[in-house]
Scaffold this motif. Sequence first.
Motif, PDB file in Angstrom:
ATOM      1  N   ASP A 442       3.758  96.092  76.071  1.00  0.00           N
ATOM      2  CA  ASP A 442       2.435  95.613  75.651  1.00  0.00           C
ATOM      3  C   ASP A 442       2.399  94.100  75.434  1.00  0.00           C
ATOM      4  O   ASP A 442       1.402  93.556  74.953  1.00  0.00           O
ATOM      5  N   THR A 443       3.461  93.404  75.798  1.00  0.00           N
ATOM      6  CA  THR A 443       3.488  91.945  75.623  1.00  0.00           C
ATOM      7  C   THR A 443       2.475  91.291  76.555  1.00  0.00           C
ATOM      8  O   THR A 443       2.469  91.569  77.756  1.00  0.00           O
ATOM      9  N   PRO A 444       1.604  90.419  76.034  1.00  0.00           N
ATOM     10  CA  PRO A 444       0.680  89.711  76.918  1.00  0.00           C
ATOM     11  C   PRO A 444       1.448  88.850  77.934  1.00  0.00           C
ATOM     12  O   PRO A 444       2.513  88.316  77.634  1.00  0.00           O
ATOM     13  N   LEU A 449       5.433  84.751  79.601  1.00  0.00           N
ATOM     14  CA  LEU A 449       5.741  83.537  80.355  1.00  0.00           C
ATOM     15  C   LEU A 449       6.246  82.431  79.421  1.00  0.00           C
ATOM     16  O   LEU A 449       7.137  81.657  79.785  1.00  0.00           O
ATOM     17  N   ARG A 450       5.677  82.371  78.221  1.00  0.00           N
ATOM     18  CA  ARG A 450       6.132  81.359  77.276  1.00  0.00           C
ATOM     19  C   ARG A 450       7.589  81.599  76.892  1.00  0.00           C
ATOM     20  O   ARG A 450       8.395  80.665  76.842  1.00  0.00           O
ATOM     21  N   ARG A 451       7.942  82.854  76.648  1.00  0.00           N
ATOM     22  CA  ARG A 451       9.328  83.162  76.286  1.00  0.00           C
ATOM     23  C   ARG A 451      10.279  82.846  77.439  1.00  0.00           C
ATOM     24  O   ARG A 451      11.372  82.301  77.233  1.00  0.00           O
ATOM     25  N   GLY A 480      -1.105  86.263  90.941  1.00  0.00           N
ATOM     26  CA  GLY A 480      -2.457  86.730  91.207  1.00  0.00           C
ATOM     27  C   GLY A 480      -3.341  86.823  89.975  1.00  0.00           C
ATOM     28  O   GLY A 480      -4.534  87.115  90.118  1.00  0.00           O
ATOM     29  N   VAL A 481      -2.796  86.600  88.781  1.00  0.00           N
ATOM     30  CA  VAL A 481      -3.600  86.693  87.554  1.00  0.00           C
ATOM     31  C   VAL A 481      -4.091  85.302  87.163  1.00  0.00           C
ATOM     32  O   VAL A 481      -3.276  84.404  86.922  1.00  0.00           O
ATOM     33  N   PRO A 482      -5.398  85.083  87.079  1.00  0.00           N
ATOM     34  CA  PRO A 482      -5.901  83.764  86.670  1.00  0.00           C
ATOM     35  C   PRO A 482      -5.409  83.411  85.271  1.00  0.00           C
ATOM     36  O   PRO A 482      -5.154  84.276  84.425  1.00  0.00           O
ATOM     37  N   PRO A 487      -3.698  85.943  78.586  1.00  0.00           N
ATOM     38  CA  PRO A 487      -3.481  86.424  77.205  1.00  0.00           C
ATOM     39  C   PRO A 487      -3.923  87.864  76.990  1.00  0.00           C
ATOM     40  O   PRO A 487      -3.545  88.483  75.989  1.00  0.00           O
ATOM     41  N   TRP A 488      -4.745  88.435  77.879  1.00  0.00           N
ATOM     42  CA  TRP A 488      -5.264  89.798  77.695  1.00  0.00           C
ATOM     43  C   TRP A 488      -4.663  90.778  78.710  1.00  0.00           C
ATOM     44  O   TRP A 488      -5.083  91.929  78.771  1.00  0.00           O
ATOM     45  N   VAL A 489      -3.716  90.336  79.494  1.00  0.00           N
ATOM     46  CA  VAL A 489      -3.110  91.223  80.493  1.00  0.00           C
ATOM     47  C   VAL A 489      -1.700  91.586  80.049  1.00  0.00           C
ATOM     48  O   VAL A 489      -0.829  90.713  79.984  1.00  0.00           O
ATOM     49  N   PRO A 490      -1.429  92.845  79.705  1.00  0.00           N
ATOM     50  CA  PRO A 490      -0.059  93.234  79.341  1.00  0.00           C
ATOM     51  C   PRO A 490       0.841  93.235  80.573  1.00  0.00           C
ATOM     52  O   PRO A 490       0.403  93.527  81.689  1.00  0.00           O
TER      53      PRO A 490
END
Length: 555
Positions: A442-444, A449-451, A480-482, A487-490
């Motif tokens: 469930d991690t956004p 990406l930050r980690r 492919g994810v804008p 932040p809302w895509v797990p």
Amino acid sequence: MDVSGGSGQPRSGNDESAGPQAHPTAQAADPTDSAEPGPTGPKATGPEKHGTEAQGSETPGSETPGSEAPGSERPGSEALGSDAPGPETPRPETPGRETPTPETPDAQAPTPPGPGETTGDAPQTPEAPASPRRPEPAAGPRHAAHGTGAPHHHRAEAHTEGAGGPGKPPQRRPEPGGGLLMGRPFGVPVYVAPSWFLVAVLITWVFGGQLDRVLPELGAARYLVSLFFAVAFYASVLVHELAHTVAALRFKLPVRRIQLQFFGGVSEIEKEAETPGREFVLAFVGPLLSLVLSGVFYAALLPVEPDSVAGVLLAGLMVSNLIVAVFNLLPGLPLDGGRMLRAVVWKLTGKPMSGTIAAAWVGRALAIAVLIGLPLLTQSLGSDAADDVGMDTVMDALLAAILAAIIWTGAGNSLRMARLREHLPELRARALTRRAVPVQADTPLSEALRRANASGARALVVVDGEGTPASLVREAAIVGVPEHRRPWVPVSTLAQDLTDGMRVSAELSGEELLDALRANPATEYLVVEETGEIYGVLSAADVERAFVKAMARPS
């Protein structure tokens, strides 16, 4: 939660990132943009140099893993989705574990942009091939017995036992077929290629014409006798091939199949012999069996009336097997004699490559000799009928050209495959693996990406509550994810579930590595240690680039 370390990185106990990291963010691209399809295997092109990074303003929470300040030339610091695997860097500890959620859908993301395009805050992404492929000869000798005057065809083909993960037995890929399945002697499938039926008709027609002059009383029945001769002759070719097969199995070499085709037969032995002595025996048993068959037919011919149907058939089979044996003993690749010459040079020099080079060039000289000498030889033997001279000359020249082309290309293929086998050990899973960060389902995406960026990793592995890997986040799906949706895509919606075939050992290299990837096509693979610990993620695109780069280097 530990960060796995690809590219041979040792585990580190500090919390420092791999190096000073800037967080450039690229302009978000429309996910509906079309992209060029990724390559499906290693291409015959020179090595490409990648790693161009997108630049822009820094956006917290949406960094791309492994991003680095522009202008840095430190290899291996490319962000998630860059082209080349990085060098060794220490692995820091990751933040604490999160509570998993049952949400694990596997949604398909839009196709990633092609080279030169960027989307969101991830730099340009390489084209992701379905699986790395070796050029089609693949590895191991094919021993072939041939029809009258036809050469022994040789190609190399890598063995096809793919790894099913650490501690699991290898999985064989499905049989490739190759015509009509006739049986499985010694467990090896025997196929009759469609081209065999063409040569059977040709032999029936030519031999039937000869029977008309020797036994005119047969009438139309001569074609039935000719068809029987064609079948009996190819049964002799099958015996030649079975000799190679039995010897290979005796030496613990896997045999993929036997195929009867236009110019004879092919035994596809999937690995090279380990010693020059075994190589010599493996090549010699085929012509030896053909000589034995010729002797058997000669012995059977002695008590038979020469002008009878049985006498003509036995004489034809005796001569054809003798021609097969003698032709295959010519000392040039891809003939059996060429492999025997290779074994001798290998024994004298201690270098298999030297034997291959010598036998291949002798094979090319034989091709030229056949092209020029065969028409001259047949013309010197001559034909009593003057009307037949012109047509016979054309047919002899055509046959010589076909045989010469087969020998020449077979010799060239032998050289190329020897070079391939020489460079294959340079492909090592441990050296090509990307560092990976384990994250909860469930991690956004932005947090994952930050980690990854903070730890210098270039891949994401989704783990369950106990830290067991469950799936891999696809690099193409990330691109492919804008940016504004991340932040809302797990991460679970961008991940591909792990199968046994997608787990490869960090110890794999060379042919074993390529076989494992080819047996289980995917864009990313989880690389694990022998203990089961996560080592990192292997991208098929990285393997492809390393393969092309290795093949571009001189031997």
